[in-house]
Design an enzyme around this catalytic site. Structure first.
Site, PDB file in Angstrom:
ATOM      1  N   GLU A 226       0.905  -1.433  -0.076  1.00 16.34           N
ATOM      2  CA  GLU A 226      -0.025  -0.030  -0.067  1.00 16.34           C
ATOM      3  C   GLU A 226       0.699   1.444   0.145  1.00 16.34           C
ATOM      4  O   GLU A 226       1.963   1.041   0.990  1.00 16.34           O
ATOM      5  CB  GLU A 226      -1.210  -0.380   1.237  1.00 16.34           C
ATOM      6  CG  GLU A 226      -1.702   0.985   1.278  1.00 16.34           C
ATOM      7  CD  GLU A 226      -2.922   1.337   2.106  1.00 16.34           C
ATOM      8  OE1 GLU A 226      -3.797   1.746   2.072  1.00 16.34           O
ATOM      9  OE2 GLU A 226      -2.736   0.306   3.815  1.00 16.34           O
TER      10      GLU A 226
ATOM     11  N   GLU B 274     -11.886  -4.069   4.249  1.00 20.44           N
ATOM     12  CA  GLU B 274     -12.337  -3.778   5.314  1.00 20.44           C
ATOM     13  C   GLU B 274     -13.370  -2.874   6.156  1.00 20.44           C
ATOM     14  O   GLU B 274     -13.246  -2.367   7.112  1.00 20.44           O
ATOM     15  CB  GLU B 274     -10.748  -3.313   6.036  1.00 20.44           C
ATOM     16  CG  GLU B 274     -10.399  -2.263   6.065  1.00 20.44           C
ATOM     17  CD  GLU B 274      -9.220  -1.721   7.034  1.00 20.44           C
ATOM     18  OE1 GLU B 274      -9.043  -0.898   7.445  1.00 20.44           O
ATOM     19  OE2 GLU B 274      -8.417  -2.980   7.710  1.00 20.44           O
TER      20      GLU B 274
END
Length: 681
Positions: free
Chosen positions: A43, A403
């Site tokens: 990321e 998430e």
């Protein structure tokens, strides 16, 4: 030595090599497990991309930085005005003649370029060729340059008015009032009367510094009076990882982990982070020529140039033999939007209207076509081929969502996109989400698993960051039902510090994951990278500066697990002295454990032993069912519980040696250590 002996030795060596590569049948007593347990999760957090893995040395080369990204930022961020010889002029950002926002039918061109207006290029003096008016870029805290190495410079320019000359130089600044040290230079001649916005031309050259430098800079100087417009400035080392534009030492650190997959591009960057859905990462904006990629505010508060985009991610996966696991948004923003990081029960969550969801479905379908399609029949596959990769990438996994809070709005949109994608591409393995904290007390966890089981979802992504005591004590996957169709991907996890004891706690937990490799199919530590002077999150697996990576204790634990993948787990080959008969460590709150994994493809047997306690342990190995050879490789990390690898001190590094191997052998396991034995079969 006689010829016959030499020939016999050569034949034996060749035979052993062939045997090592010839697959074998697993002896009885093993349990089939996933051989893709260890991967990586990239990321763009803590400047992991620009100024990190992406090898570009110029910061803000397209003049796109914005105050909306960080207070004080703007088109001139990372640039300074220079005027050797006291030349006069001014610089201003402009958008005149530049096409507007990106669309999928009209390429995006950067919003902003720089107009350099030079009034007097040689007013006072011309000392050693230093004259003109222009800009200097110090990169990301100084540009590291190597003597004799080659650096590819490029820049788009348009000349306004009379012909001009532009000087580009690599220099080492010497401080206030002193002329810089010249390391390399080149000159460009610009023709007269180019029309702004119409006759943009790319100018390029290869620069070779004559000395090493750790705090270098790039200078661009216009040497004649008049106007010149600049955009898309780039300085890229030729020596990148496999020639694909990634910083070599950081890419090699990832290659040494032997990861089986890479999840990307996030993480919270996938679905807008704390800024709302407008800031969602759109993969189509990150392919094609780099000057046509739409840049974006990063969820973590800084700028993404998208020089590291989907093409580079897929190419890197191919270079390392990893499965790509791209993650796409599914119509719901991160629950952190507008400051809702308290997670539950009240979270700010933006959603796409259901009558707009087909756009997001199409993004997923088009990605599969781009990655796997035939350029002769697919426009998206043709774009991949035009970029240099006619062969399909072989996409197998696709993640939907990251998430998110498992709200009714999420469930409705996830069901919709899941159904559409699986109907069109049943061969693609979908990875879903268990919400923002994968523990039974979290209501999203229960709701996420319920949705997964209703849909028959292949894989669900669990995330948790906990103190080391959690990883020392929890053996949660021992209790997971074995009849579930849905497998677990532990996509983000880490102990909340970076000391040796934290790494060993993670190692013990991974031993238990291997024992449950029939339930857990994939894992990836997070976050992966952090830049020294721009760290958003701690701990991280790899820290770095402009000169080198700094590998944590956790890195070396991950490396040993990555190097020891296999298809079968054996739980009864190792016993620890003092344990009751039949006990298989690690057990809850027992700070030592073992795992034995067989790779039938490489004919290797791996025995891993972790001791996260203060007392030495003795492990007895019974490997009589395996045809092991007489020598094994032993790799160990060991130290004090609070040892930590940092920028100034790296006490924990693996020690490797050859040891005598036997079907029955005893191993002394030092306090606060991890040992891996590799046997060739």
């Amino acid at each position: 030595m006689k010829k016959q002996t030499v020939l016999a030795a050569a034949l034996m060596a060749a035979t052993l090599g062939l045997n090592a590569q010839r697959p074998m049948s697993a002896p009885k007593g093993g349990k089939a497990i996933s051989d893709e347990l260890i991967g990586i999760f990239f990321e763009d957090i803590s400047s992991a991309a620009d100024g990190g893995l992406y090898a570009e040395l110029v910061q803000n080369g397209s003049f796109e930085f914005s105050p909306a990204e960080r207070d004080g930022w703007g088109p001139g961020t990372a640039w300074k005005t220079i005027r050797p010889g006291h030349s006069l002029g001014f610089i201003r950002p402009t958008t005149t003649g530049i096409p507007g926002l990106y669309s999928y039918t009209q390429p995006y061109i950067s919003h902003t370029d720089m107009l350099l207006h030079v009034e007097r290029a040689k007013e006072f003096y011309d000392y050693k060729g230093w004259r003109g008016f222009g800009l200097q870029n110090d990169g990301f805290g100084g540009i590291v340059l190597k003597a004799g190495a080659k650096y590819d410079f490029s820049m788009r320019m348009v000349n306004i008015g009379a012909a001009k000359q532009v000087r580009v130089a690599l220099v080492e600044p010497q401080g206030w009032g002193k002329d810089p040290k010249l390391l390399a230079e080149t000159f460009f001649d610009l023709a007269a009367n180019q029309k702004a916005g119409e006759d943009w031309k790319t100018y390029s050259a290869t620069l070779t510094p004559n000395a090493d430098c750790t705090k270098g800079a790039l200078q661009i100087l216009v040497l004649n009076e008049g106007d010149v417009r600049l955009d898309d400035v780039s300085l890229m080392p030729q020596d990148t990882y496999k020639g694909h534009g990634l910083r070599k030492d950081l890419a090699q650190a990832l290659a040494d982990l032997k990861p089986k997959f890479m999840r990307f591009p996030g993480g919270c960057v996938v679905h807008g982070g704390g800024d709302g859905f407008w800031n969602t990462y759109r993969w189509k904006n990150t392919i094609g020529p780099r000057h046509q990629r739409e840049q974006l505010k990063n969820t973590w508060g800084y700028h993404q140039s998208m020089g590291l985009g989907y093409y580079e991610y897929f190419q890197f996966c191919e270079d390392l033999g990893m499965q790509p696991v791209p993650i796409l948004p599914c119509g719901v923003s991160c629950q952190g939007t507008n400051g809702g990081w308290n997670m539950w029960p009240k979270q700010a969550q933006e959603v796409v209207p259901m009558d707009k969801m087909d756009e997001w479905v199409q993004d997923a379908l088009d990605l599969i076509e781009w990655a796997n399609g035939d350029p002769a029949t697919s426009k998206w596959a043709k774009m991949r081929a035009d970029q240099g990769h006619p062969k399909p990438f072989g996409l197998k996994y696709l993640g939907l969502g990251n998430e998110e809070k498992i709200s009714p709005e999420f469930i409705e949109r996830f069901r919709y996109i899941y159904k559409k994608v699986t109907e069109k591409h049943p061969e693609i393995v979908i990875v879903g989400t268990a919400g923002p904290g994968s523990h039974p007390e979290n209501p999203d966890f229960e709701a996420g698993w319920k949705l997964a089981e209703e849909l028959g979802m292949p894989i669900i992504d669990e995330h948790y960051y906990e103190p080391n005591k959690y990883f020392l004590s929890s053996r949660q996957y021992d209790k997971y039902p074995r009849d579930r169709k849905t497998k677990v991907y532990l996509g983000e996890y880490a102990a909340k510090d970076k000391k040796l004891i934290d790494a060993l706690a993670e190692g013990l937990y991974l031993l238990h994951v291997e024992r449950n490799g029939d339930v857990v199919c994939m894992t990836s530590y997070a976050p992966l990278f952090a830049r020294r002077d721009n760290t958003n999150w701690n701990p991280d697996l790899i820290y770095f500066d402009n000169e080198r990576p700094y590998l944590t204790c956790s890195y070396y634990v991950q490396q040993m697990f990555g190097q020891s993948s296999g298809q079968y787990y054996y739980g009864d080959c190792v016993t620890f002295e003092g344990d009751a008969p039949g006990v298989q460590q690690p057990q809850p709150d027992v700070h030592y454990g073992q795992s034995v994994v067989l790779n039938v493809k490489t004919r290797q047997l791996f025995v891993k032993l972790v001791n996260a306690g203060a007392d030495a342990k003795k492990a007895n190995l019974n490997l009589s069912r395996f045809g092991i050879k007489k020598v094994a490789t032993q790799t160990t990390i060991a130290g004090k519980a609070d040892d930590e690898n940092n920028y100034d001190h790296q006490p924990i590094v693996p020690q490797t040696k050859q040891v005598k191997a036997a079907k029955r052998m005893a191993i002394d396991v030092a306090p606060y250590s991890m040992t891996m034995l590799t046997f060739q079969l």
